[in-house]
Structure formats: structure tokens, C-alpha cells
Design a protein around this motif. Structure first.
Motif, PDB file in Angstrom:
ATOM      1  N   HIS A  97      65.992   9.322  88.387  1.00  0.00           N
ATOM      2  CA  HIS A  97      66.627  10.645  88.457  1.00  0.00           C
ATOM      3  C   HIS A  97      67.132  10.921  89.870  1.00  0.00           C
ATOM      4  N   CYS A 106      63.201  12.114  92.612  1.00  0.00           N
ATOM      5  CA  CYS A 106      62.742  13.333  91.931  1.00  0.00           C
ATOM      6  C   CYS A 106      61.344  13.742  92.377  1.00  0.00           C
ATOM      7  N   GLY A 107      60.533  12.766  92.805  1.00  0.00           N
ATOM      8  CA  GLY A 107      59.196  13.090  93.287  1.00  0.00           C
ATOM      9  C   GLY A 107      58.169  13.306  92.194  1.00  0.00           C
ATOM     10  N   GLN A 108      58.591  13.176  90.933  1.00  0.00           N
ATOM     11  CA  GLN A 108      57.684  13.518  89.833  1.00  0.00           C
ATOM     12  C   GLN A 108      57.514  12.435  88.777  1.00  0.00           C
ATOM     13  N   CYS A 109      58.408  11.462  88.752  1.00  0.00           N
ATOM     14  CA  CYS A 109      58.335  10.437  87.698  1.00  0.00           C
ATOM     15  C   CYS A 109      57.290   9.379  88.082  1.00  0.00           C
ATOM     16  N   CYS A 136      63.699   5.398  91.437  1.00  0.00           N
ATOM     17  CA  CYS A 136      63.616   6.595  90.587  1.00  0.00           C
ATOM     18  C   CYS A 136      64.839   6.683  89.666  1.00  0.00           C
ATOM     19  N   CYS A 139      58.194   7.467  91.325  1.00  0.00           N
ATOM     20  CA  CYS A 139      58.006   8.251  92.552  1.00  0.00           C
ATOM     21  C   CYS A 139      56.529   8.412  92.883  1.00  0.00           C
TER      22      CYS A 139
HETATM   23 ZN   LIG Z   1      61.430   9.981  90.408  1.00  0.00          ZN
END
Ligand SMILES: [Zn+2]
Ligand SMILES: [Zn+2]
Length: 347
Positions: A106, A90-93, A104, A96
Motif C-alpha cells: 500500500h 502504510c505502517g500497518q500491514c 508494502c 510493515c
Molecule cells: Zn504496509
């Protein structure tokens, strides 16, 4: 566009026209130039993967050219040569952002969560965080051949086990994953012992630079044989198959303080093997680690290793086929298919 479709499980793939994929706002459409055929595609085709329902297009080891770019995608443009890890994080959690996208919560897995690259085109979401520019020196077929096998091995050997020069690396299972790990281990200056029951696989292992090979088809105590061959036990040992027997052999072949990495996915009755906690984990102080996938951010290090000539994934590609032949390649995986990697390069 044309795609090879799983219309129902365990029956031949149908190559037919399907709707063109829609470009995700945060992603791209890639014109597929090459796609590896992997045992996880076979798991999907047999119906063993709970995430996959028919009809489905498999294929997660792709390389190609960006054809269309979503409005929220900033880092890529039409004409870029690209590949991607199979886990699109996801690049945001916190995982990540902390640098560990392979765990991740997600994740979107190309070829499983959505249709894959046994097709002329594939939609790839979440591109700014996950898509990887492919250097000109690496061909599409070699990039697809890297697929999940070379990248997974890289993470196992370099990032998880932190293999050091001069150490012994034992590899249980000399298939695509195992042979990739072998090349990476040699590049790092380790001594490598390749273990298998198939003489052809071991022959390829020797050609790729294995320090020693061990055919265990007639050996009862594989752990003892590995400890003898490595003068006291491997510093790092990999189970590249994911079955109880190779897991046990791997942890028993370690020297004191050795590191086991589980690469092969232990499915079904292999999911919960016993482990000699007192003898191995407590007294001999071994470590047992898992690994799955790779972060997109680690591809440049892998590409440097290839560009410098330390690693040549193209040598693992033993067979290139057309899209029409993809179904037969999956069916062949009902049995032993040899050590090399098959790549679709005509669509
Ligand atoms: Zn993530
Ligand atoms: Zn794969």
C-alpha cells in the motif's frame, strides 16, 4: 506557492504559482530547503512512469522544515528538520509490522503518487511511520543529496548483501548510486572495484577511495576481467544501471557463492534478461537479490555512519541549482550527466 511543473511530458518545466498543498491529517507540510534531481524524476518527465499524469510536480529526494502538522500526527512538530524515504509505507500491514516496509503493498511514493518537492512546500502523509528527524550535523543539501541514491545503496550493501570486511565489492556503474555504494563498502572495510566506461566517473571513484577501477569500454568479457581483478571473483556485485549487459557482467564477475544485488531498475527490453541457471545459480551457487528503497527505521544507522566520518554524502553533490534551473537539469539527463548529484537548494 511556487513549483516547477510538468505541464506536458518532454517539454520544459514551467515554474509557476500553484495551490498550496493541503496538510494530510496523518501528515505534515514541509517547507522544502533542498531536493535532489534524480533519474526517476527524468523517467516521470519523459512520460515513462505509468503512475504520473500531467500536470505533475516531481521531486522525491527532499529535506526541509515542518511547517504544519496534521491532527493525527503525533511524533512531529513545527520547526522540526526532516527528510523521508521515497517509499511511504502504510505502517500497518504484515510487511510493515514485520520490518520490511519497502515491500508494502500500500505504498505511497512521494513525487509520483502525489506531487513532489520541486516546490516551496510538499505534503507528506503517513508521517509517524515514515518521516525521519534530521540530525543537526547533516545539512539540508547533504540530506537531499543522500536522496534515494545513498539510501538505496545502503540497503543494498548493508541490509541485502550483508557485505563483510575484507570481501570484494564490484560495482557496475559509477554514477550516484554506484559511488554511494563505494563509500559504504569502504566504510565497512571491504575492497571495492568500480567499473564504468567513463574515465571521469572512474576518476571520481578513485578520489572516493576505490581500491581498483576498471574501464570496460574496450573489454569484451567483463565478467572475466572482474574475476581477475578481484582474485577469483567478487563476493558481492551490484548492477547499478539496470541494463542487460551490466546484469550479465555482474553475475559473471562473482566468485562461487557470491551475491548479486540488482539496484538499477531494469525497464523495457531489460526487464527479462536470460540467466545461466545451471552454470551460475546451480553449480556456482550464486545468489541473485533485488533491492528498492529503504525503511525509515534504517536512517539512524546511516546517520551514525555519516556522523562518524565514514561516509560523506555531501561529496557526491557536485552541483546546486535554483528551482528555475530544474527543468534544464532534467533535460540534461537525455544524455550523460556525469557522476555527481545535482540538488535544488533555492526555491
Ligand atoms: Zn504496509
Ligand atoms: Zn531518486
Amino acid at each position: 506557492m511556487r513549483a516547477a511543473v510538468i505541464d506536458s511530458f518532454n517539454t520544459p518545466l514551467t515554474v509557476r504559482d500553484v495551490a498550496d498543498p493541503q496538510c494530510p491529517p496523518d501528515g505534515v507540510i514541509v517547507s522544502v530547503k533542498a531536493c535532489g534531481v534524480c533519474r526517476s524524476d527524468w523517467h516521470a518527465w519523459t512520460g515513462a512512469d505509468p503512475d504520473v499524469t500531467a500536470p505533475h510536480v516531481p521531486g522525491h529526494e527532499f529535506a526541509g522544515i515542518v511547517e504544519e502538522v496534521g491532527r493525527d500526527c503525533r511524533r512531529f512538530k513545527r520547526g522540526d528538520r526532516v527528510t523521508a524515504p521515497f517509499i511511504l509505507a502504510c505502517g500497518q500491514c504484515p510487511d510493515c509490522i514485520g520490518g520490511d516496509p519497502t515491500v508494502c503493498n500500500h505504498q505511497h511514493v512521494v513525487g509520483f503518487s502525489s506531487w513532489g518537492a520541486f516546490a516551496e512546500r510538499i505534503a507528506v502523509p503517513r508521517c509517524d511511520f515514515n518521516l525521519v528527524p534530521l540530525p543537526d550535523v547533516i545539512g539540508f543539501t547533504a540530506a537531499a543529496g543522500m536522496g534515494c541514491r545513498v539510501t538505496t545503496s545502503f540497503r543494498a550493501v548493508v541490509d541485502r548483501a550483508k557485505l563483510q570486511p575484507g570481501e570484494w565489492l564490484a560495482i557496475h556503474g559509477a554514477g550516484g548510486v554506484g559511488l554511494s555504494a563505494l563509500m559504504i563498502g569502504k566504510a565497512l572495510g571491504a575492497s571495492v572495484l568500480a567499473i564504468d566506461v567513463n574515465e571521469d566517473a572512474l576518476k571520481l571513484a578513485r578520489a572516493l577511495g576505490a581500491t581498483k577501477t576498471l574501464n570496460v569500454s574496450a573489454i569484451d568479457d567483463v565478467g572475466a576481467a572482474v574475476r581477475e581483478a578481484t582474485h577469483g571473483g567478487a563476493h558481492v556485485s551490484l548492477d547499478a544501471l539496470g541494463i542487460t549487459a551490466t546484469f550479465h557482467s555482474s553475475i559473471r564477475g562473482l566468485r562461487k557463492l557470491g551475491r548479486h544485488v540488482q539496484i538499477g531498475m531494469p525497464l523495457g527490453r531489460h526487464a527479462e534478461p536470460t540467466i545461466p541457471l545451471l552454470e551460475l545459480v546451480y553449480s556456482r551457487q550464486i545468489s541473485v537479490m533485488g533491492t528498492r528503497g529503504i525503511a525509515a527505521s534504517r536512517f539512524p544507522a546511516l546517520f551514525e555512519m555519516i556522523a562518524a566520518g565514514h561516509l560523506d554524502p555531501a561529496r557526491l553533490v557536485t552541483n546546486t541549482i535554483s528551482l528555475e534551473e530544474a527543468g534544464a537539469a532534467l533535460e540534461a539527463m537525455n544524455g550523460y550527466t556525469g557522476a555527481g548529484i545535482t540538488v535544488i537548494d533555492r526555491f
